[in-house]
Each structure stands twice: as structure tokens, then as C-alpha cells.
Write an enzyme that holds these catalytic residues in place. Structure first.
Site, mmCIF file in Angstrom:
data_model
loop_
_atom_site.group_PDB
_atom_site.id
_atom_site.type_symbol
_atom_site.label_atom_id
_atom_site.label_comp_id
_atom_site.label_asym_id
_atom_site.label_seq_id
_atom_site.Cartn_x
_atom_site.Cartn_y
_atom_site.Cartn_z
ATOM 1 N N GLU A 72 43.924 58.941 48.010
ATOM 2 C CA GLU A 72 42.763 58.667 48.864
ATOM 3 C C GLU A 72 42.400 57.185 48.907
ATOM 4 O O GLU A 72 41.997 56.667 49.944
ATOM 5 C CB GLU A 72 41.553 59.483 48.388
ATOM 6 C CG GLU A 72 41.644 60.973 48.689
ATOM 7 C CD GLU A 72 42.334 61.760 47.588
ATOM 8 O OE1 GLU A 72 42.926 61.133 46.681
ATOM 9 O OE2 GLU A 72 42.284 63.006 47.630
ATOM 10 N N HIS A 141 33.840 71.352 44.421
ATOM 11 C CA HIS A 141 34.266 71.619 45.800
ATOM 12 C C HIS A 141 33.157 72.226 46.644
ATOM 13 O O HIS A 141 33.438 72.883 47.640
ATOM 14 C CB HIS A 141 35.473 72.563 45.817
ATOM 15 C CG HIS A 141 36.718 72.005 45.220
ATOM 16 N ND1 HIS A 141 36.903 71.877 43.866
ATOM 17 C CD2 HIS A 141 37.849 71.525 45.788
ATOM 18 C CE1 HIS A 141 38.101 71.360 43.620
ATOM 19 N NE2 HIS A 141 38.696 71.126 44.769
#
Lengths: 345, 322
Positions: A72, A141
Site C-alpha cells: 500500500e 476490518h
């Protein structure tokens, strides 16, 4: 008061899910502007874990729709660099919870370069990312975290709650010359594999259109109480408002749609009318959106209020896994209705 | 290498050094009697690159203003070697409205789109944006390249490794440069890095890696020539590590008590002057006139900066958004 938001069905009969509305926006903009490309993890053949890029690879090919390694930091920075040189990247961070592995690129680079350069360098990146819980995905998450991004100057933050806004805000985000973080709740996408609100399928005009960034929508008008919220909680608030109407409480519901810029006027205008404010947020409570909205009223004129401000947000604990525990902290319709009744009491 | 090229390398290094000597002078001039890092005409941290000029001069000799550089918190030598306008650079360092960032950036945050120059104060984090600049060049059909600079301390950061992998994978036109000046602030290389040469790390990502051991501007020039040509030709990234020298502190005000090598440092500029002199490329007279010319350009820039207006406090929120 101007009522904005989705048009009535007489304007457009066609219905799309939020996910499909997002994809249509990206696709139409990519047809228009060859400098747009999309990259991220599993956004190619998979079509995005939450269907934010379904079909784009087939249409535009691997030169413009690119799966990245699980790096990322590298690809967030790549988006910034490409934007600086005149391209218009759309980059997906699969879950907003992953921001920790790339925040330097987002916050110290993407968000600050325009200012540091005295306006000489523009960074038109759209950073789209999935947010929210409700399906037992645990503490890493399920977060919303828009408060984090809205706290840090230099990025616009948009949070669509329905298919119409999803398309219009995506088009506005792509055309904006600033970095825009576009946060879509998994629960509004209309995914076939997750419980969904009926409003995740809604009317969407076929032609490209913009929903202006920084304008809230009054999604239900009412006299007694203003509920300010965003994202999936808008739907819970509307459900709660339906229930409350049968009990004689007439709620006005405001969908903020953008956190940066924040439509303070829309909040003040509504509170001036109703005199009561409940702020609902699926992000954590402390130092966040609910406090900010309360401050908007307190700083302007606390005398607008007939009752103290009420906040319903995620308590300051990591989001639990077990369904029993998770639903003990999520701002459900039942909990919103209960909070509203307390404000009215 | 022809004499004109060698002379050019020397002049670039001298200009950079002259600039930093003037900054050094003015930086310290008004911080007395009690040294205060936030005081004076040039406030804040000041990381000077003196000693590392060979890396910038050797690399930038192969670049044009169509090529890009992402530099570090110690950026002046690369900015100057890449042709940055000294006035705009100086004005930014002095925090003036006429500076590159209108006083919003400072010396670690220099952005000059006219020569595709940028830098970052965060270790190793200039590499990822370099990938994107290279990506854009590639997609726009240009033969421009990006030189991405870090220090040896940065090679232990995740951003470094992610960037090497992605650049190799997508064959991006990037030359990764590591300035190994032996010191990550106060931590010596031996205490931070498990291997002797970061060229090995390049090899592990399937790209060419070279280490230059002696801070030689001509050595850098040679390695850079190959790496830049390969990148231009679409043959992908390379990595060049240069064992260079940090003549001064990590930042001004750093007493460097941790450092035991201060007596053995070799200043590359007089060393190169001697070499060119013995090769008959430079004369004593020329050394003097090159230095004089550099000083004139530098003092013009410093004067421009000092006589420029400070930014207006009422415009502090300007440029947050486009």
C-alpha cells in the site's frame, strides 16, 4: 429549505446498486478522460472485494485497471506521483482499516503537497476505500475512521449513502483537483452476499452528473428533532424515523455526504427549525464527528437548542467479533429510536 | 570523459557548496548569543549536504529539466545540480512569499514543477511518489526518467523495499540512488544495516545494483550514465549506492559528539580540483574564477531572498485546497 439528494422515480426509472453506480461513474469518466486509471488490490479480475470495480478490467484492459502487489505504501505514493505529473489516479485501499500501513503516503504526501508547494502542484487522486461493520469482521476490518481523515487537513472526505450520491460524488471526486477520499460502507453497496438495506438499490440517471462535494442532503423533513448522520446510519435513521412517526415524533434526517468540506449551514438551518439534535455516527465517539457537529451548534448559538445535544456513536472500544457484542455497539435503528425518544422526553 | 564534462561536474559541485556556505553563514548569524533553532532569518532544522555533492553532480549531468528528482530532507545539492533557480530556492529557505512554496514548505519541502523536482522530509518516503512520476512518464510516452534519492538509513524502511519491487515489476524508468554517508543521524551504518552493500538488495529484486565506494564524481557519472540510458530505453530501474561523506552535522546545531571520524573526512571538492589540476583541466586561476562566479550567483539569490516580502499571515489558509 432545499431538499437535495436522489430524484424521485419519475425522473429516472432505472435502478442500480450503490456498487454498480460507483462503477458506472468511474467507467463514464474513464471514457471521457484517458488520464484516469484505477489501481489497488484485487480490483482487476476480481472486480474489487466489494464490487467497486466490477467489469472495468474487461472494458479498459490491464493498462488502465491494475492490480497491485500488497504494497500500500508503494502504490499510494505511486498515485500521488502520477497525479503530480498530470494523471488522475483512482486508487483503492481495500479496507480503510489498512491505512496504518500507508498513512505516511496519504497524509504526509498526498494531502500536504499542494499546500507545501504554495499551490504550484496539484494532486488529483481519488482514494476509495471500504468502511464499516455489522458482519462480524472484527476489530481490523470493520471501522469507519472518517473522523481520522477529516481531522487531517488537505483532503476532501466524501461518504455516499445511496446509489444516486455514489455516482454523483464519484464523478465530482474524479473531477476535483484535490485528493478526495471516497468512503463507501459495505452495507450500502447492495452486495448479494451481505445483509443490505433496501435503499442500497435506487434510481440512478444514466447520464453523468455531479453531486457537489460539501453539500449535505435533507433526506427526510421533520419538525421535532434533527438527526445528523451519514453512510449506512442514514438508512438506520430513516427506519427509526418511520417508527418514531407512528409515535408522534417527527424527525428530520440529514445525510452529511461530505465531511470535508462540512456543510455546517445545513445542520444549523435544521436545528434552528427543530431545536433538538441527535448525532449518529458509526465511527468512534471521542474526538470525532459527533463532537464536531455538537460544536457547530454550540459555537453558533446554543440557544437554538430546546434540549441538550445527544450523541450515538461507536463507544471507544475496538469493534468486537461476536455478533452479540458487535450489535451491542453499532448504531442500529432501534438504538437511534431510543436515543431520539430520550431527546424528546 | 571529456574535459568539458569534467569541468561541468566541478562547477556544479562548487555552486552547490557556495550556496550551502552562504546558508550556513546566514543560518547561524542571528541565533546568538543563546542558540535558538527557531530564531533568525532562517528558522527551523537545516540539513546541509556538503560532502555529498559528487552524487548529485554525477547523476544530474545525465538529466534534463524533463527528468524528475525526488530528493530527501537534505535536498540542496540535488536541487542545484538539477538546475533549480537559486533565487526561488533561497527565498523558500528564508520563508518568503517569492519562494517555491510561498513560504509554506521550507527547505525539506521544495517543489519545482518546471524541473520536476520534489523532496520529502520522511525517510524513504520519496521513493513511492517517484514510482508514480515514472509511471506517468511511461504512460505519456515520454523518455523521461526519475532519480529517486534516499540515504543508507532509508534502505531499512518498508517503503524502500516495496518501491524496488514495484518498480522492477512494472519496469518503471527510475534510478534509485542511495547516499551512504555512514550516518543515520548518530547511528553508524554498521549498527543499522545487516549487509555491506545495498546493491545486493537491488539484485534481490531483479534489478541492477552498483556500489561506488569512493565518493568519486566521475564514478557516479559513469554508473549514472548506464542507469539513465537503461531507464530511458525502457529497460527498467537500477540502483546506485554511493559511499559519500557528510562533512557537517545531521542538522545545524548537531554537536556530533557521537562521531569519531571527523578528522579523517575527505572533502571531495578540493580533492577533485587537485585531480583536474594535475590532469591539466583546471588551473589555479580557473579555480578562483569558478568560485568567484558561484559566489556572485549565490549572493544574488540570498539578496533576492532577504529583500522579498514575508507571506501575509492573513493568507495562512491559502493553498490548503486547489
Amino acid at each position: 429549505m432545499v431538499i437535495t439528494g436522489a430524484p424521485s422515480e419519475s425522473v429516472t426509472a432505472r435502478k442500480l446498486t450503490t456498487a454498480k453506480a460507483m462503477v458506472e461513474a468511474i467507467s463514464q469518466e474513464m471514457d471521457r478522460d484517458p488520464s484516469i486509471f484505477v489501481m489497488g488490490e484485487d480490483i482487476g479480475a476480481y472486480g474489487g472485494i466489494f464490487s467497486s470495480t466490477s467489469g472495468l478490467l474487461e472494458k479498459f484492459g490491464p493498462q488502465r485497471i491494475m492490480d497491485t502487489p500488497i504494497s500500500e505504501t508503494a502504490f499510494m505514493g505511486l498515485a500521488t506521483g502520477a497525479a503530480v505529473e498530470g494523471m488522475r489516479p483512482i486508487v483503492e485501499l481495500m479496507f480503510v482499516d489498512f491505512f496504518g500501513v500507508c498513512m505516511d503516503q496519504i497524509y504526509n504526501h498526498m494531502a500536504k503537497i499542494h499546500y507545501e508547494s504554495g499551490g504550484n502542484v496539484k494532486v488529483p487522486v481519488v482514494l476509495m476505500t471500504a468502511v464499516g461493520g455489522g458482519y462480524s469482521d472484527g476489530a481490523q476490518h470493520s471501522q469507519c475512521l472518517w473522523g481520522v481523515f477529516a481531522h487531517l487537513p488537505g483532503m476532501k472526505v466524501v461518504v455516499p449513502s445511496n446509489p444516486y450520491d455514489a455516482k454523483g460524488l464519484m464523478i465530482s471526486a474524479i473531477r476535483d483537483d484535490n485528493p478526495v477520499i471516497y468512503m463507501f460502507h459495505k452495507g450500502v453497496m447492495g452486495l448479494p452476499w451481505m445483509a443490505k438495506n433496501p435503499r442500497s438499490l435506487g434510481p440512478v440517471p444514466e447520464k453523468p452528473y455531479e453531486v457537489p462535494i460539501g453539500r449535505a442532503a435533507v433526506v427526510r423533513t421533520g419538525r421535532d428533532l434533527t438527526i445528523v448522520t451519514l453512510s449506512l446510519s442514514v438508512h438506520h435513521a430513516l427506519d427509526a424515523a418511520d417508527e418514531l412517526a407512528s409515535q408522534g415524533i417527527d424527525c428530520e434526517v440529514i445525510d452529511l455526504r461530505s465531511l470535508v468540506p462540512l456543510d455546517r449551514e445545513a445542520v444549523l438551518e435544521s436545528v434552528a427549525k427543530t431545536g433538538r439534535l441527535l448525532v449518529v455516527d458509526e465511527d468512534y465517539q471521542s474526538f470525532g464527528l459527533t463532537g464536531e457537529i455538537a460544536a457547530v451548534v454550540a459555537e453558533k448559538d446554543p440557544r437554538l437548542l430546546k434540549a441538550p445535544v445527544s450523541r450515538l456513536a461507536m463507544p471507544d472500544i475496538p469493534i468486537p467479533y461476536s455478533r452479540t457484542l458487535e450489535y451491542a455497539v453499532l448504531p442500529t435503528a432501534e438504538r437511534i429510536a431510543a436515543a431520539a425518544r430520550l431527546v424528546m422526553a | 570523459m571529456d574535459n568539458e564534462t569534467r569541468l561541468g561536474l566541478y562547477k556544479t559541485m562548487v555552486l552547490s557548496r557556495s550556496f550551502e556556505e552562504a546558508i550556513l553563514r546566514d543560518y547561524h548569524a542571528d541565533k546568538k548569543p543563546v542558540w535558538d533553532i527557531g530564531a533568525g532569518l532562517i528558522p527551523g532544522e537545516m540539513h546541509l549536504s556538503s560532502g555529498q555533492e559528487p552524487v548529485a553532480a554525477g547523476m544530474c549531468a545525465h538529466l534534463t529539466s524533463n527528468d524528475a528528482i525526488t530528493a530527501t530532507h537534505r535536498p540542496h545539492h540535488f536541487a542545484i545540480a538539477h538546475g533549480m533557480d537559486l533565487r526561488l530556492l533561497a527565498a523558500e529557505i528564508f520563508g518568503r512569499e517569492t519562494g517555491l512554496g510561498k513560504g509554506r514548505g521550507g527547505h525539506m519541502h521544495l517543489f519545482d514543477p518546471s524541473i520536476h523536482f520534489s523532496c520529502s522530509g520522511i525517510i524513504a518516503e520519496g521513493y513511492p511518489p517517484a514510482l508514480g512520476i515514472a509511471f506517468a512518464f511511461q504512460r505519456q510516452g515520454k523518455d523521461s526518467v526519475v532519480v529517486a534519492v534516499t540515504g543508507e538509513g532509508a534502505a531499512n524502511q518498508g517503503a524502500f523495499h516495496e518501491s524496488l519491487n514495484l518498480a522492477a515489476l512494472w519496469k518503471l524508468p527510475v534510478v534509485f540512488v542511495i547516499e551512504d554517508n555512514d550516518w543515520a543521524i548518530s547511528v553508524p551504518r554498521d549498527a543499522s544495516t545487516s549487509i555491506r552493500s545495498n546493491a545486493v538488495r537491488a539484485t534481490s529484486y531483479g534489478i541492477r545494483g552498483t556500489r561506488i565506494q569512493d565518493n568519486s564524481v566521475e564514478g557516479v557519472w559513469d554508473a549514472a550514465k548506464t542507469a539513465v540510458e537503461r531507464a530511458r530505453a525502457g529497460e527498467g530501474p537500477s540502483l546506485i549506492e554511493v559511499h559519500t561523506v557528510r562533512l557537517w552535522g545531521h542538522f545545524e546545531g548537531d554537536a556530533q559528539a557521537y562521531r569519531s571520524d571527523l578528522d579523517s573526512l575527505i572533502d571531495p571538492i578540493p580533492a577533485y580540483a587537485n585531480q583536474l589540476e594535475s590532469d591539466g583541466v583546471l588551473s589555479r586561476e580557473m579555480i578562483g574564477s569558478i568560485s568567484q562566479e558561484a559566489k556572485m550567483r549565490v549572493e544574488d539569490a540570498i539578496e533576492f531572498a532577504k529583500s522579498s516580502p514575508l507571506p501575509s499571515a492573513t493568507e495562512v489558509d491559502r493553498y490548503v485546497f486547489a
